[in-house]
Design an enzyme around this catalytic site. Structure first.
Site, short mmCIF file in Angstrom:
data_model
loop_
_atom_site.label_atom_id
_atom_site.label_comp_id
_atom_site.label_asym_id
_atom_site.label_seq_id
_atom_site.Cartn_x
_atom_site.Cartn_y
_atom_site.Cartn_z
N LEU A 123 16.08 -18.73 -74.22
CA LEU A 123 16.06 -19.94 -73.41
C LEU A 123 17.39 -20.65 -73.25
O LEU A 123 17.73 -21.11 -72.20
CB LEU A 123 15.03 -20.93 -73.97
CG LEU A 123 13.57 -20.54 -73.79
CD1 LEU A 123 12.67 -21.60 -74.38
CD2 LEU A 123 13.24 -20.34 -72.32
N HIS B 124 22.86 -25.37 -73.35
CA HIS B 124 23.65 -24.43 -72.54
C HIS B 124 25.15 -24.72 -72.67
O HIS B 124 25.90 -24.51 -71.72
CB HIS B 124 23.23 -24.50 -71.07
CG HIS B 124 21.81 -24.08 -70.83
ND1 HIS B 124 21.44 -22.78 -70.62
CD2 HIS B 124 20.66 -24.80 -70.79
CE1 HIS B 124 20.13 -22.70 -70.44
NE2 HIS B 124 19.62 -23.91 -70.55
N ASP C 114 18.31 -29.98 -69.69
CA ASP C 114 17.17 -29.06 -69.79
C ASP C 114 17.24 -28.24 -71.08
O ASP C 114 18.30 -28.06 -71.67
CB ASP C 114 17.16 -28.09 -68.60
CG ASP C 114 18.41 -27.23 -68.51
OD1 ASP C 114 18.29 -26.01 -68.34
OD2 ASP C 114 19.52 -27.79 -68.61
N GLU C 115 16.07 -27.73 -71.49
CA GLU C 115 15.93 -26.74 -72.55
C GLU C 115 16.70 -27.10 -73.83
O GLU C 115 17.35 -26.25 -74.43
CB GLU C 115 16.38 -25.36 -72.04
CG GLU C 115 15.49 -24.84 -70.92
CD GLU C 115 15.85 -23.45 -70.46
OE1 GLU C 115 14.92 -22.70 -70.10
OE2 GLU C 115 17.04 -23.10 -70.44
N TYR C 116 16.58 -28.35 -74.24
CA TYR C 116 17.29 -28.75 -75.45
C TYR C 116 16.51 -28.32 -76.68
O TYR C 116 16.97 -27.47 -77.45
CB TYR C 116 17.52 -30.26 -75.44
CG TYR C 116 18.37 -30.76 -76.60
CD1 TYR C 116 19.63 -30.25 -76.83
CD2 TYR C 116 17.91 -31.76 -77.45
CE1 TYR C 116 20.43 -30.70 -77.88
CE2 TYR C 116 18.69 -32.24 -78.50
CZ TYR C 116 19.94 -31.69 -78.71
OH TYR C 116 20.72 -32.15 -79.75
#
Length: 554
Positions: A311, A282, A351-353
């Protein structure tokens, strides 16, 4: 409220919700896209699990105030002991607020809050008399740091042994006096069931003006919450003015003066600000001027690209943790901004790597080179989190993370000091489906945990996730001990459950204006406050909606 127009109290809510999910979810019909059908199937499973869980949830220990002519509060107070024969309290034109030295700030704030509500009082008096509101620092007799006691006689006396307890007591008094200038005699004793009760604002995607942020802080304080998490960076923006890396600052951002204003305002209402700069994913706004640090896959199929865009803001949002320069940039950012915020916590994101490590063989090579034979690509994110946590801890703060970054086992283990905000049960898939580490796996390793269950604690203003926004009624039948995977912590580890928050996400920042967000956010925030403070046992949702209307908003 619009969502109550078709409400039928004779049909159990979980039954109504399950029926709705078997037809369509938030406008996603059965014949919709492949992703829509996956969401639908997963949501049906979650609804069924929640239905079972709600039926089997034992009643909470909340003791809502009986009628007793006492005005409503949201959330309800834990205990009210009416005093027969007491004259009760009347607020009139001669009423004053009398405070000991330790409570002077709370007294001034209460005076300011009572004035626009039509109750002018002053905070400058030395001795109390009938008709006064008295703020005293002292032992409440309740073993909770945020407890307070209110004694109603011909005076209205708030006693608390901490600034937090005094802040909560003044909000209860404010809610009472906005409804009635006369109160019956008795004693209120109050304390929260959970130690962390909050609201998260995704200002990284949709920029919110300072005044709007302060108004949401005020809403949270009015409901006796104690935390507001600011998600300060994401795909659309980096919202802090950086002097070490001015190139990463977005046009719409908060100056250092803005941050001080927000922090001072939050502090005056007993709200702790939890800042978050999401890393190592992100990071689009940060990496826009650092394209050499973007993590790039060895392959990208059409399906891969669709998942990336959904994502984590596409490929451009992930920083390459195999590049030493990535750590230098992140270190600069943390060293600049962590000291700016005086609270106890700093949220690192994590998160969400990566969900499919086969697309990134460089991470596997880096893991074995850096951490030794047997290391897996999942060790890269754990190694990063532990490294960044060391920086945060060097400033005397406790790091927080999202849970899903640690779903791929390896040689390393996350530092037990990390507070885990558990939102997804899946290792890279839909959040309701299993595959990642369970809540119990984190608490067994010593991690404090916050229940951030994707459903029903998330409210998303737009984008794909908005299709499965939970209505307030679902948040009402849920409880903070029920995680997104339908599991609960064993009794031996329940003390590690900190509480929960309401999470506002703005995946599509154009979907709703800040003004349009306020009403649905407030509706859910009031429910979350009730859940976390005293529980919903013994209160019907229509009754609660009536209480919220009576109490109003500051």
């Amino acid at each position: 409220m619009a969502h109550l127009e078709s409400f039928d109290p004779t049909v159990p809510y979980n039954v109504r919700r399950f029926r709705g999910l078997t037809g369509s979810i938030g406008g996603v019909p059965e014949s919709s896209s492949h992703f829509g059908r996956r969401i639908r199937r997963a949501a049906v499973c979650f609804a069924a699990a929640t239905t079972w869980a709600a039926v089997h949830i034992p009643p909470t220990q909340a003791n809502p105030v009986a009628a007793q002519q006492l005005p409503s509060t949201v959330p309800s107070i834990q205990r009210w002991n009416p005093a027969a024969g007491e004259p009760g309290f009347t607020l009139d034109a001669e009423s004053r607020i009398v405070a000991d030295g330790a409570s002077d700030d709370a007294a001034r704030r209460l005076a300011e809050d009572l004035t626009p509500a039509g109750r002018p009082v002053t905070a400058d008096a030395d001795h109390d008399r009938p008709g006064d509101i008295v703020l005293r620092t002292g032992d409440t007799g309740i073993a909770d740091a945020e407890s307070y006691r209110i004694t109603v006689t011909d005076r209205l006396t708030i006693t608390a042994d901490s600034p937090a307890g005094m802040a909560h007591g003044t909000q209860t008094v404010l809610q009472w006096l906005r409804q009635s200038t006369t109160l019956p005699g008795g004693t209120a004793e109050d304390w929260p069931n959970y130690r962390e009760r909050g609201l998260m604002l995704d200002t990284g995607r949709e920029f919110f003006p300072v005044g709007w942020v302060k108004a949401r802080i005020r809403d949270a304080a009015y409901l006796r919450m104690n935390m507001v998490q600011l998600h300060l960076s994401d795909t659309q923006g980096f919202r802090l003015a950086s002097t070490s890396h001015p190139e990463i600052t977005s046009p719409e951002h908060y100056s250092a003066e803005d941050i001080r204003d927000i922090l001072d305002y939050a502090r005056s209402y007993g709200i702790e600000i939890v800042p978050e700069i999401d890393m190592p994913s992100h990071m689009n706004a940060i990496l826009a001027e650092h394209q050499d640090l973007v993590l790039r896959p060895a392959r990208t199929t059409t399906e891969d690209a669709a998942r990336d865009n959904m994502l984590a803001g596409g490929i451009g949002g992930k920083i390459d943790l195999t590049n030493p320069a990535a750590y230098r940039l992140i270190s600069d950012i943390l060293h600049e901004f962590v000291p700016m915020f005086p609270g106890r916590y700093w949220h690192l994101g994590c998160d969400e790597y990566v969900s499919d490590y086969t697309r990134y063989p460089q991470l596997s090579d880096y893991a074995t080179t850096t951490f030794g034979p047997g290391a897996t690509p999942g060790d890269v994110i754990i190694g990063f989190a532990n490294w960044a946590a060391d920086i945060v801890e060097s400033f005397g703060k406790t790091p927080r993370v999202w849970n899903d970054g640690f779903d791929h086992p390896g040689l390393l283990t996350p530092k037990p000091e990390l507070v885990v905000q558990y939102w997804s049960a899946s290792a890279g898939g839909l959040p309701w489906l299993p595959g990642g580490r369970t809540p119990e796996e984190f608490t067994r390793a010593g991690h404090p945990i916050l229940n951030a269950a994707f459903t029903p604690t998330y409210f998303t203003t737009g984008g794909t996730a908005a299709a499965v926004n939970a209505p307030p009624e679902l948040l009402w039948v849920w409880d903070p001990g029920l995680f997104v995977d339908g599991q609960r912590l064993p009794d031996s580890e329940r003390s590690l459950l900190r509480g929960s928050m309401l999470f506002l996400w703005c995946d599509d920042p154009t979907a709703m204006t800040p003004e349009q967000i306020v009403s649905p956010l407030r509706t859910r925030l009031a429910v979350m406050a009730q859940q976390l403070w005293a529980g919903t046992g013994g209160i019907g949702y229509p009754d609660f909606v009536g209480r919220t209307g009576a109490v109003g908003w500051p």
